[in-house]
Design a protein around this motif. Sequence first.
Motif, mmCIF file in Angstrom:
data_model
loop_
_atom_site.group_PDB
_atom_site.id
_atom_site.type_symbol
_atom_site.label_atom_id
_atom_site.label_comp_id
_atom_site.label_asym_id
_atom_site.label_seq_id
_atom_site.Cartn_x
_atom_site.Cartn_y
_atom_site.Cartn_z
ATOM 1 N N GLN A 2 -0.797 -5.065 3.640
ATOM 2 C CA GLN A 2 -0.255 -4.972 2.165
ATOM 3 C C GLN A 2 -0.824 -6.307 1.628
ATOM 4 O O GLN A 2 -1.065 -6.228 0.231
ATOM 5 N N ASN A 3 -1.022 -7.311 2.365
ATOM 6 C CA ASN A 3 -1.458 -8.725 1.389
ATOM 7 C C ASN A 3 -3.225 -8.451 1.384
ATOM 8 O O ASN A 3 -3.960 -9.414 0.717
ATOM 9 N N LEU A 4 -3.887 -7.369 1.625
ATOM 10 C CA LEU A 4 -5.256 -7.308 1.457
ATOM 11 C C LEU A 4 -5.318 -6.736 0.049
ATOM 12 O O LEU A 4 -6.779 -6.416 -0.508
ATOM 13 N N HIS A 5 -4.305 -5.957 -0.758
ATOM 14 C CA HIS A 5 -4.405 -5.424 -1.959
ATOM 15 C C HIS A 5 -5.138 -6.129 -2.982
ATOM 16 O O HIS A 5 -5.311 -7.308 -3.181
ATOM 17 N N GLN A 6 -6.248 -5.108 -3.531
ATOM 18 C CA GLN A 6 -7.053 -5.602 -4.874
ATOM 19 C C GLN A 6 -6.807 -4.911 -5.821
ATOM 20 O O GLN A 6 -6.667 -3.543 -5.805
ATOM 21 N N PRO A 7 -6.621 -5.220 -7.038
ATOM 22 C CA PRO A 7 -6.427 -4.437 -8.098
ATOM 23 C C PRO A 7 -7.469 -3.380 -8.462
ATOM 24 O O PRO A 7 -7.155 -2.290 -8.969
ATOM 25 N N TRP A 8 -8.696 -3.571 -8.261
ATOM 26 C CA TRP A 8 -9.705 -2.656 -8.329
ATOM 27 C C TRP A 8 -9.804 -1.676 -7.314
ATOM 28 O O TRP A 8 -10.145 -0.306 -7.594
ATOM 29 N N LEU A 9 -9.194 -1.830 -6.349
ATOM 30 C CA LEU A 9 -9.447 -1.006 -5.149
ATOM 31 C C LEU A 9 -7.927 -0.003 -4.995
ATOM 32 O O LEU A 9 -7.983 1.075 -4.390
ATOM 33 N N ASP A 10 -6.914 -0.598 -5.349
ATOM 34 C CA ASP A 10 -5.624 0.253 -5.528
ATOM 35 C C ASP A 10 -5.906 1.449 -6.159
ATOM 36 O O ASP A 10 -5.333 2.488 -5.394
ATOM 37 N N PRO A 11 -6.262 1.626 -7.268
ATOM 38 C CA PRO A 11 -6.369 3.014 -7.770
ATOM 39 C C PRO A 11 -7.631 3.952 -6.971
ATOM 40 O O PRO A 11 -7.402 5.240 -6.746
ATOM 41 N N VAL A 12 -8.393 3.435 -6.308
ATOM 42 C CA VAL A 12 -9.487 4.050 -5.549
ATOM 43 C C VAL A 12 -8.842 4.816 -4.341
ATOM 44 O O VAL A 12 -8.970 5.945 -4.124
ATOM 45 N N VAL A 13 -8.045 3.899 -3.728
ATOM 46 C CA VAL A 13 -7.445 4.287 -2.471
ATOM 47 C C VAL A 13 -6.289 5.172 -2.652
ATOM 48 O O VAL A 13 -5.966 6.123 -1.795
ATOM 49 N N SER A 14 -5.600 5.174 -3.723
ATOM 50 C CA SER A 14 -4.476 6.067 -4.062
ATOM 51 C C SER A 14 -4.959 7.300 -4.312
ATOM 52 O O SER A 14 -4.398 8.466 -3.808
ATOM 53 N N VAL A 15 -6.036 7.676 -5.059
ATOM 54 C CA VAL A 15 -6.829 8.837 -5.353
ATOM 55 C C VAL A 15 -7.236 9.485 -3.777
ATOM 56 O O VAL A 15 -6.907 10.547 -3.744
ATOM 57 N N TYR A 16 -7.676 8.513 -3.190
ATOM 58 C CA TYR A 16 -8.459 9.234 -1.911
ATOM 59 C C TYR A 16 -7.191 9.742 -1.015
ATOM 60 O O TYR A 16 -7.140 10.772 -0.390
ATOM 61 N N THR A 17 -6.289 8.768 -0.908
ATOM 62 C CA THR A 17 -4.893 9.138 0.136
ATOM 63 C C THR A 17 -4.432 10.537 -0.398
ATOM 64 O O THR A 17 -4.044 11.402 0.243
ATOM 65 N N LYS A 18 -4.221 10.839 -1.628
ATOM 66 C CA LYS A 18 -3.775 11.995 -2.457
ATOM 67 C C LYS A 18 -4.589 13.123 -2.199
ATOM 68 O O LYS A 18 -4.153 14.163 -1.935
ATOM 69 N N LEU A 19 -5.922 13.071 -1.784
ATOM 70 C CA LEU A 19 -6.746 14.161 -1.688
ATOM 71 C C LEU A 19 -6.366 14.691 -0.186
ATOM 72 O O LEU A 19 -6.661 15.825 0.115
ATOM 73 N N GLY A 20 -5.532 13.821 0.772
ATOM 74 C CA GLY A 20 -5.166 14.332 1.863
ATOM 75 C C GLY A 20 -3.674 15.210 1.765
ATOM 76 O O GLY A 20 -3.383 15.513 2.811
ATOM 77 N N ASP A 21 -3.190 15.235 0.792
ATOM 78 C CA ASP A 21 -1.777 15.716 0.745
ATOM 79 C C ASP A 21 -1.866 17.204 0.884
ATOM 80 O O ASP A 21 -2.967 18.089 0.618
ATOM 81 N N ALA A 22 -1.324 17.832 2.047
ATOM 82 C CA ALA A 22 -1.138 18.964 2.472
ATOM 83 C C ALA A 22 -2.742 19.378 3.117
ATOM 84 O O ALA A 22 -2.958 20.588 3.232
#
Length: 182
Positions: free
Chosen positions: A17-37
């Motif tokens: 959690q300490n590795l968060h970067q403002p530019w990376l947060d939305p990218v990873v959030s979208v990617y992880t949601k692609l795995g929903d279901a």
Amino acid sequence: MLDSLLQLDGQLLMAIQNLHQPWLDPVVSVYTKLGDAGIMFIALSVGFLVCKPTRKAGIVALMAMVLGLLVTNVTIKPLVERARPWTVLPIVPLVTEKDPNSFPSGHTCAAFAAAMAWVRTLPRERDRICAVAVAGLMGLSRLYVGVHYPTDVLVGAVIGALCAWVAWKGYQVWEERRNRVY
């Protein structure tokens, strides 16, 4: 021993959690949601059904993901009922999850079930390498967005890989029977 493992699990997640970067947060959030279901992996597997050289990859991956769903979401998660990390640790997840149970990671299970099936069945080596990378990134994304502990992801990956192996073996048995001459 279990308490030590759970404590280490929480510490590893907090370090991530300490590795968060403002530019990376939305990218990873979208990617992880692609795995929903398992939607991204289901869509890719269905796409593989279209062409004969990749048809086996689609069939085995879909079988593996169904097995993974039954093992993780239908069986283990309701039995274990491990709470999501944000209910225990001082973190704010980047995405919301409807399922309150954390162990094991269903997203990671689906990713590895598909990827390991593809590794056994896709004709091109670069596609097999890409499959493993995509699965690994899905597991890491679940940690980065704060919805799973490292052991959730590790066990999800192992279950997914085992489900791919079972699906592969099942496909081989089916193929042998289909091709048997009487």
